[in-house]
Design a protein around this motif. Structure first.
Motif, mmCIF file in Angstrom:
data_model
loop_
_atom_site.group_PDB
_atom_site.id
_atom_site.type_symbol
_atom_site.label_atom_id
_atom_site.label_comp_id
_atom_site.label_asym_id
_atom_site.label_seq_id
_atom_site.Cartn_x
_atom_site.Cartn_y
_atom_site.Cartn_z
ATOM 1 N N LEU A 116 48.325 36.311 37.787
ATOM 2 C CA LEU A 116 49.064 37.408 37.152
ATOM 3 C C LEU A 116 50.273 37.844 37.981
ATOM 4 C CD1 LEU A 116 46.133 39.566 35.718
ATOM 5 C CD2 LEU A 116 47.573 37.896 34.536
ATOM 6 N N GLY A 117 50.443 37.258 39.151
ATOM 7 C CA GLY A 117 51.623 37.516 39.967
ATOM 8 C C GLY A 117 52.833 36.725 39.490
ATOM 9 N N GLU A 118 52.613 35.797 38.550
ATOM 10 C CA GLU A 118 53.695 35.038 37.934
ATOM 11 C C GLU A 118 54.056 35.724 36.629
ATOM 12 O OE1 GLU A 118 52.555 30.954 37.340
ATOM 13 O OE2 GLU A 118 51.337 30.984 39.154
ATOM 14 N N SER A 133 43.186 48.041 36.551
ATOM 15 C CA SER A 133 43.233 47.780 37.997
ATOM 16 C C SER A 133 44.011 46.498 38.290
ATOM 17 C CB SER A 133 41.823 47.713 38.586
ATOM 18 O OG SER A 133 41.169 46.520 38.211
ATOM 19 N N LEU A 134 43.867 45.492 37.431
ATOM 20 C CA LEU A 134 44.646 44.260 37.606
ATOM 21 C C LEU A 134 46.123 44.523 37.368
ATOM 22 C CD1 LEU A 134 42.360 41.704 35.755
ATOM 23 C CD2 LEU A 134 42.676 41.915 38.234
ATOM 24 N N TRP A 135 46.419 45.253 36.300
ATOM 25 C CA TRP A 135 47.806 45.537 35.917
ATOM 26 C C TRP A 135 48.508 46.383 36.971
ATOM 27 C CZ3 TRP A 135 50.237 49.924 33.265
ATOM 28 C CH2 TRP A 135 51.462 49.591 32.649
ATOM 29 N N ASP A 136 47.777 47.300 37.592
ATOM 30 C CA ASP A 136 48.346 48.183 38.612
ATOM 31 C C ASP A 136 48.487 47.513 39.977
ATOM 32 O OD1 ASP A 136 48.617 50.349 36.919
ATOM 33 O OD2 ASP A 136 46.782 51.341 37.576
ATOM 34 N N HIS A 137 47.881 46.352 40.149
ATOM 35 C CA HIS A 137 47.897 45.674 41.445
ATOM 36 C C HIS A 137 49.340 45.362 41.841
ATOM 37 C CE1 HIS A 137 46.870 42.704 44.511
ATOM 38 N NE2 HIS A 137 45.682 43.240 44.500
ATOM 39 N N GLY A 145 52.662 43.659 42.869
ATOM 40 C CA GLY A 145 53.174 42.309 42.668
ATOM 41 C C GLY A 145 52.880 41.710 41.307
ATOM 42 N N MET A 146 52.207 42.453 40.462
ATOM 43 C CA MET A 146 51.906 41.917 39.135
ATOM 44 C C MET A 146 53.185 41.814 38.310
ATOM 45 S SD MET A 146 48.691 41.227 38.917
ATOM 46 C CE MET A 146 48.983 40.642 40.569
ATOM 47 N N ILE A 190 46.649 53.334 30.605
ATOM 48 C CA ILE A 190 46.956 51.907 30.688
ATOM 49 C C ILE A 190 48.194 51.564 29.868
ATOM 50 C CG2 ILE A 190 45.539 51.115 28.744
ATOM 51 C CD1 ILE A 190 44.735 48.736 30.489
ATOM 52 N N VAL A 191 48.513 52.353 28.860
ATOM 53 C CA VAL A 191 49.625 52.053 27.976
ATOM 54 C C VAL A 191 50.875 52.702 28.541
ATOM 55 C CG1 VAL A 191 50.541 52.240 25.653
ATOM 56 C CG2 VAL A 191 48.104 51.902 26.005
ATOM 57 N N GLY A 192 51.911 51.940 28.764
ATOM 58 C CA GLY A 192 53.157 52.473 29.309
ATOM 59 C C GLY A 192 53.748 51.498 30.287
ATOM 60 N N THR A 193 54.320 52.025 31.329
ATOM 61 C CA THR A 193 54.924 51.158 32.331
ATOM 62 C C THR A 193 54.161 51.278 33.625
ATOM 63 O OG1 THR A 193 56.452 52.901 32.955
ATOM 64 C CG2 THR A 193 57.226 51.305 31.329
ATOM 65 N N ARG A 194 54.276 50.247 34.428
ATOM 66 C CA ARG A 194 53.577 50.183 35.710
ATOM 67 C C ARG A 194 54.118 51.264 36.638
ATOM 68 N NH1 ARG A 194 54.212 45.446 35.965
ATOM 69 N NH2 ARG A 194 52.167 44.734 35.379
#
Length: 144
Positions: free
Chosen positions: A85-87, A109-113, A115-116, A137-141
């Motif tokens: 998911l870093g790509e 938690s994955l999405w917030d990591h 470098g994602m 979870i919905v929105g921007t990082r």
């Protein structure tokens, strides 16, 4: 639809596509993603019935077409998933209404990591009601 998905991809954000069953959500998302930018991968993950976090790990590992066998520990599986998911990637989660809160929190938690580079597209009949409990979870990082 194409514009909304395009905006989510530009922001590496998340979007929820919802509506009544049988109304063409999946087909609309497939069409909207027909013009994914060069270098951006696309993965389609169907949510298993009675999803669990362990099941989500396995489904993500498979959807991302990660090499090798599925790791025996959650830490190794998560490391492989985070690496993929870093790509630059669009991850479509189909039947998102099946996701219980722990699975949504795992996705977050994955999405917030750090470098994602992933854009989440959550698709499903009633998925908007499922997401109300974990609406952040919905929105921007969050900025780092």
């Amino acid at each position: 639809m194409t514009e909304v998905v395009g905006q989510a991809m530009a922001a590496q954000g998340a979007v929820c596509v919802f509506g009544d069953a049988g109304r063409g959500k999946t087909a609309a998302v497939r069409m909207a993603l027909g013009e994914v930018p060069p270098g951006c991968k696309m993965s389609w993950m169907p949510v298993p019935v009675r999803a669990s976090v362990a099941g989500m790990r396995r489904a993500l590992f498979d959807a991302l077409a990660l090499p090798g066998r599925f790791p025996h520990t959650s830490a190794r599986a998560d490391a492989a998933i985070v690496g993929a998911l870093g790509e630059a990637r669009v991850l479509v989660v189909d039947e998102a209404q099946r996701l219980p809160v722990p699975c949504l929190e795992y996705l977050q938690s994955l999405w917030d990591h750090p470098g994602m580079q992933v854009t989440l597209v959550l698709c499903g009949a009633g998925s908007e009601r499922t997401l109300v409990s974990v609406i952040r979870i919905v929105g921007t990082r969050p900025s780092s």
